[in-house]
Design a protein around this motif. Structure first.
Motif, short mmCIF file in Angstrom:
data_model
loop_
_atom_site.label_atom_id
_atom_site.label_comp_id
_atom_site.label_asym_id
_atom_site.label_seq_id
_atom_site.Cartn_x
_atom_site.Cartn_y
_atom_site.Cartn_z
N GLY A 102 7.77 -0.57 -11.47
CA GLY A 102 7.22 0.57 -12.34
C GLY A 102 7.49 2.03 -10.73
O GLY A 102 7.64 1.52 -10.05
N LEU A 103 6.01 2.43 -11.26
CA LEU A 103 5.31 3.62 -10.46
C LEU A 103 4.73 2.88 -9.81
O LEU A 103 4.65 3.09 -8.91
CB LEU A 103 5.23 4.63 -11.39
N SER A 104 3.71 2.08 -10.05
CA SER A 104 3.31 1.38 -8.82
C SER A 104 4.08 0.62 -6.88
O SER A 104 3.34 0.73 -5.97
CB SER A 104 2.31 0.06 -9.29
N LEU A 105 5.36 1.15 -7.86
CA LEU A 105 5.99 0.20 -6.10
C LEU A 105 5.63 1.47 -5.31
O LEU A 105 5.70 0.70 -3.92
CB LEU A 105 7.61 0.66 -6.79
N ILE A 106 5.95 2.50 -5.55
CA ILE A 106 5.24 3.19 -4.27
C ILE A 106 3.76 3.66 -4.08
O ILE A 106 3.23 3.48 -2.57
CB ILE A 106 5.51 4.82 -4.52
N LEU A 107 3.25 2.69 -3.99
CA LEU A 107 1.07 2.92 -3.60
C LEU A 107 0.66 0.93 -3.42
O LEU A 107 -0.35 0.52 -3.91
CB LEU A 107 0.87 2.95 -5.14
N GLY A 108 2.30 0.36 -3.53
CA GLY A 108 1.17 -1.16 -3.21
C GLY A 108 1.77 -2.14 -3.95
O GLY A 108 1.71 -3.22 -4.36
N GLY B 183 1.12 -0.73 0.10
CA GLY B 183 0.03 -0.05 -0.18
C GLY B 183 0.99 1.47 -0.31
O GLY B 183 2.08 1.44 -0.51
N SER B 184 0.86 2.37 1.13
CA SER B 184 1.38 3.64 1.25
C SER B 184 1.99 3.74 2.27
O SER B 184 2.77 4.91 2.57
CB SER B 184 0.01 4.51 0.99
N ILE B 185 2.25 2.24 2.37
CA ILE B 185 3.45 2.84 3.79
C ILE B 185 5.08 2.95 3.41
O ILE B 185 5.58 3.51 4.23
CB ILE B 185 3.35 0.91 4.56
N LEU B 186 5.72 2.61 2.02
CA LEU B 186 6.48 3.38 1.93
C LEU B 186 6.73 4.81 1.34
O LEU B 186 8.27 5.08 1.14
CB LEU B 186 6.96 2.53 0.47
N LYS B 187 5.53 4.84 1.73
CA LYS B 187 5.75 6.65 1.26
C LYS B 187 6.60 7.81 2.03
O LYS B 187 7.93 8.69 0.83
CB LYS B 187 4.57 7.13 1.04
N PRO B 188 6.57 7.19 3.38
CA PRO B 188 8.17 7.99 3.48
C PRO B 188 9.28 8.02 3.27
O PRO B 188 10.28 8.82 3.67
CB PRO B 188 7.87 8.11 5.07
N PHE B 189 9.67 6.47 2.56
CA PHE B 189 11.13 6.79 2.50
C PHE B 189 11.23 7.61 1.54
O PHE B 189 11.86 8.09 0.94
CB PHE B 189 11.34 5.15 2.68
N TYR C 131 13.92 2.53 -5.74
CA TYR C 131 14.66 0.09 -5.71
C TYR C 131 15.44 -0.21 -5.03
O TYR C 131 15.52 -1.25 -4.01
CB TYR C 131 14.30 -0.38 -6.67
N ASN C 132 16.61 0.29 -5.40
CA ASN C 132 17.75 0.03 -4.82
C ASN C 132 18.13 0.63 -3.43
O ASN C 132 18.74 -0.48 -2.42
CB ASN C 132 19.22 0.83 -5.78
N PHE C 133 17.27 1.29 -3.16
CA PHE C 133 17.11 2.23 -2.26
C PHE C 133 16.82 1.78 -1.26
O PHE C 133 17.02 1.09 0.34
CB PHE C 133 16.90 4.13 -1.49
#
Length: 769
Positions: free
Chosen positions: A433-439, A341-347, A414-416
């Motif tokens: 792709g860009l969906s990486l940040i949305l789950g 989901g959105s839990i990665l956004k702060p990173f 992705y590497n980070f």
């Protein structure tokens, strides 16, 4: 003849010497390096050595791993009952052997074996039928054992492998199965009962031979009393104590953790980092919330609590109702990959700040976008035109975050994520792709919560170490610093402002602790996340169905968020992080755009930024504008009359941004149109919302099999403008007010062009697949 006698004598002596030497070598090496070859139970204790749970050994026995010491009461009872001279003999007691032989001859059958505790230890290790030959081997091995181990070690070997009836083997398993507490807490009556049990475990048992067991126990207590080993009061209390009725179940605290250890540390006794008191409170909280969620058919819940200072989990609830083999209750969610989901956004916000890609309040677009068919939506299904980056993260707006990731680049982010410990990214960056940040990727509650804990550790000046569940396997060791305190501070400052589920202003309540927290909800409402951080603890919560079944109300802020705050309410609070010193610098930024101050920005603020932020762009949205005296028209230099015109710096967003922004910001003022006949417009008053340049579009089929339509959408800064549409140079139609046109273009490349009444034109190319 006389000469041969000394020769034969020497030969005889030499032969005896060789035999003696061989016997000595055999004696030295007769004892195996490992005495016992048996499987053990997997046992897990908390950080204070209190039992959390255990798993039965592979041979079906409750046999706890070898203990190092023997409690004094048990030791006293065993010596009194089994081996009075345990500390005096060298493994074999000749007097006891002689006495046993006399008794056996007198009775005509074996009534006593005369075995010492050392010999009994050997018999337990060999587990062979009892014969005279076996008895001799036991005596030799017992003597050899006395040279290898101390008396305390031999006693520990015995009590760890002695049978205590049924499938209970060893003192620790017996103490828990019969009395429900550790061996160190045994009473005199309990210790005496366990001392007499191994003597005939098949004949006396809690369910049979209880009278015989009670008599043997009390007889031993009487001997202890007569010999002055226990006081009168201790004796009276002990003999009045009843025998236990039946074996007790072992504790089932943190069962998923015990299961995890049974897979990774099988047959071992593991002292974990868990704090039993907090673990039980969290499990009680899980049970209460489960009753609430069950009404919505949400069946599973997991919680992980990490001590920031020690970088150790103190509560580990992998799921609930472990013993109910239904609804995926035995799945350890903490270790299971789930959509993030959105839990990665702060990173993402952190790396952008730390690398000087934006400032905390820089405006980012919140407009409809379609990137090669990927068209993210905000949870509210609304658009705000532009929002500060910090607000986009705090409110978890999808479109601004996708735009930020597009700017930063998917491969770099992705590497980070892999560097900070996300072990589930096992496909190339292009797959997500860009969906990486949305789950679009999966993560585990363990990886994500420990990453948030690492952020907090950087603010406390602590080294980055692996978070472990034990103090010994593997030992923590220093790793390269993955988070820098400056970027983390600004990130936490943004996400501590998130509105809480209880819908109260937490800042006005002194007892409410400050928490930096973030929620997440996966596509299809399958996973609800919440992770929060204080200077002392990191708490991660997952709510959902282990089967992957989605539920309409399964939203992070509504489910996982309240659970997370309830967990923090169980934990001690602490003052908020101090701002890192000597890291930030003062910078003048535009109050409206959040960019560094440009030459035309009039309203500014002095804020603290990271030095890398100085390389960001200055404000691109303020422009000098010449207006007519009444402010109704823009003027070109050829039309300016100093007596009837004024100069002003104007805050202007791109047309699409402006279209949505002004709906939420009534203070925003659109630039007035140019005065007719005063020259061409040097600003672009129009912009396509959809499609974007070079977009690849797939038209879905209708129910009747025909191709569907696509809707072109445009915004114009002048609400009264008329727009004329052309597809591939062919005129289509005109629109006013709302500029939308629906078409079914053929496959291939096309170009859509619009022209307004002032002659302004804009065009975009696209591909139909």
């Amino acid at each position: 003849m006389q000469a041969k006698i000394p020769f034969l004598k020497k030969k005889w002596i030499k032969g005896i010497g060789i035999i003696t030497l061989l016997l000595l070598v055999w004696f030295i090496f007769c004892l195996p390096a490992q005495l016992f070859h048996v499987p053990y139970s997997t046992v897990v204790a908390d950080r204070n050595n209190e039992l959390l749970g255990a798993r039965i050994a592979s041979d079906g026995q409750w046999r706890f791993p070898l203990r190092n010491t023997t409690p004094d009461k048990v030791k006293t009872c065993l010596i009194e009952f089994e081996d009075h001279h345990f500390y005096q003999h060298w493994g074999v007691n000749p007097l006891a052997i002689a006495r046993a032989a006399f008794q056996n001859i007198k009775q005509g059958h074996i009534v006593s074996g005369g075995s010492t505790l050392t010999m009994q230890t050997i018999r337990l290790a060999r587990n062979n039928p009892r014969t005279f030959k076996e008895k001799f081997i036991e005596m030799v091995w017992a003597t050899r054992l006395e040279f290898r181990y101390s008396k305390e070690e031999i006693m520990s070997l015995y009590v760890s492998h002695a049978p205590f009836g049924g499938n209970v083997v060893g003192l620790d398993a017996a103490a828990w199965r019969y009395f429900g507490h550790p061996a160190e807490e045994l009473s005199w009556a309990e210790a005496a009962m366990l001392a007499v049990l191994p003597n005939a475990p098949a004949m006396i048992h809690l369910s049979k031979g209880r009278d015989l067991l009670l008599k043997k126990r009390n007889r031993l207590l009487s001997k202890l009393h007569d010999n002055g080993k226990i006081s009168d009061s201790d004796y009276d209390l002990a003999v009045s104590e009843p025998l236990p009725q039946e074996p007790k179940p072992l504790p089932q605290i943190a069962p998923h953790l015990t299961d995890y250890f049974s897979q990774t540390r099988q047959d071992q006794y593991s002292v974990s980092t868990i704090e039993r008191n907090i673990q039980t409170q969290v499990e009680g909280l899980v049970e209460r919330w489960n009753q609430e969620f069950a009404r919505s058919d949400i069946r599973n819940l997991a919680i992980l609590v990490i001590d920031i200072e020690r970088n150790e989990p103190i509560a580990y609830c992998g799921n609930l109702h472990f013993n109910k083999e239904q609804s995926g209750n035995q799945v350890d969610i903490i270790r299971s990959p789930r959509s993030t989901g959105s839990i990665l956004k702060p990173f993402l916000y952190y790396v952008l700040l730390q690398e000087g890609e934006l400032l905390p309040h820089t405006l980012v677009p919140d407009i409809p976008i379609n990137i090669n068919g990927f068209a993210p939506q905000n949870f509210s299904q609304q658009f705000e035109g532009a929002v500060p980056a910090s607000e986009a993260i705090a409110r978890s707006l999808n479109i601004p975050t996708v735009t930020m990731l597009q700017h930063y680049s998917v491969p770099k982010f992705y590497n980070f994520l892999k560097e900070i410990g996300l072990t589930t990214l096992n496909r190339p960056a292009s797959h997500y792709g860009l969906s990486l940040i949305l789950g679009g990727a999966e993560g585990t509650l363990w990886d994500i919560t420990t990453a948030y804990a690492d952020m907090a550790r950087s603010l406390k000046g602590l080294d980055h170490t692996y978070c472990t569940l034990t103090h010994s396997d593997p030992p923590p060791f220093t790793l390269p610093d993955l988070f820098q305190p400056g970027g983390v501070w600004q990130t936490f400052e943004a996400i501590k402002e998130v509105n809480r589920p209880e819908e109260i202003d937490w800042r006005t309540i002194p007892s409410m602790q400050t928490i930096a927290w973030k929620t997440g909800t996966s596509y299809g409402f399958r996973d609800a996340w919440a992770v929060g951080v204080t200077p002392r603890y990191a708490v991660g919560v997952w709510v959902g169905n282990a089967t992957g079944e989605g539920k309409p109300g399964l939203v992070g802020a509504r489910t996982a968020g309240p659970v997370m705050f309830d967990v923090f309410n169980l934990l001690p609070s602490s003052p908020w992080f101090s701002r890192p010193k000597d890291i930030f610098i003062d910078a003048e930024v535009c109050r409206l755009s959040g960019h560094l101050k440009g030459r035309f920005c009039e309203e500014t603020d002095t804020v603290l930024i990271l030095p890398a932020g100085l390389k960001t762009d200055v404000c691109p949205y303020h422009h000098p504008v010449t207006l007519s005296a009444d402010g109704t028209f823009r003027l070109y230099e050829s039309c300016i009359n100093t007596e009837i015109s004024i100069q002003k710096n104007w805050f202007t967003l791109p047309p699409v941004w402006e279209w949505y922004y002004k709906q939420h910001h009534p203070e925003y003022r659109t630039l007035p149109p140019f005065k007719p006949g005063c020259g061409e417009d040097s600003f672009r008053p129009m912009q396509f919302i959809y499609p974007t340049m070079n977009a690849h579009i797939h038209l879905p089929k209708q129910m009747d099999g025909s191709k569907g339509q696509m809707t072109f959408q445009l915004v114009h800064s002048n609400p009264d403008a008329t727009v004329y549409w052309h597809l591939d140079d062919n005129y289509l139609t005109e629109t006013k007010d709302f500029h939308k046109v629906s078409l079914t273009p053929s496959a291939g490349k096309h170009s859509i062009t619009v022209v307004d009444g002032e002659g302004n034109a804009v065009s975009v190319s696209f591909f139909i697949e």
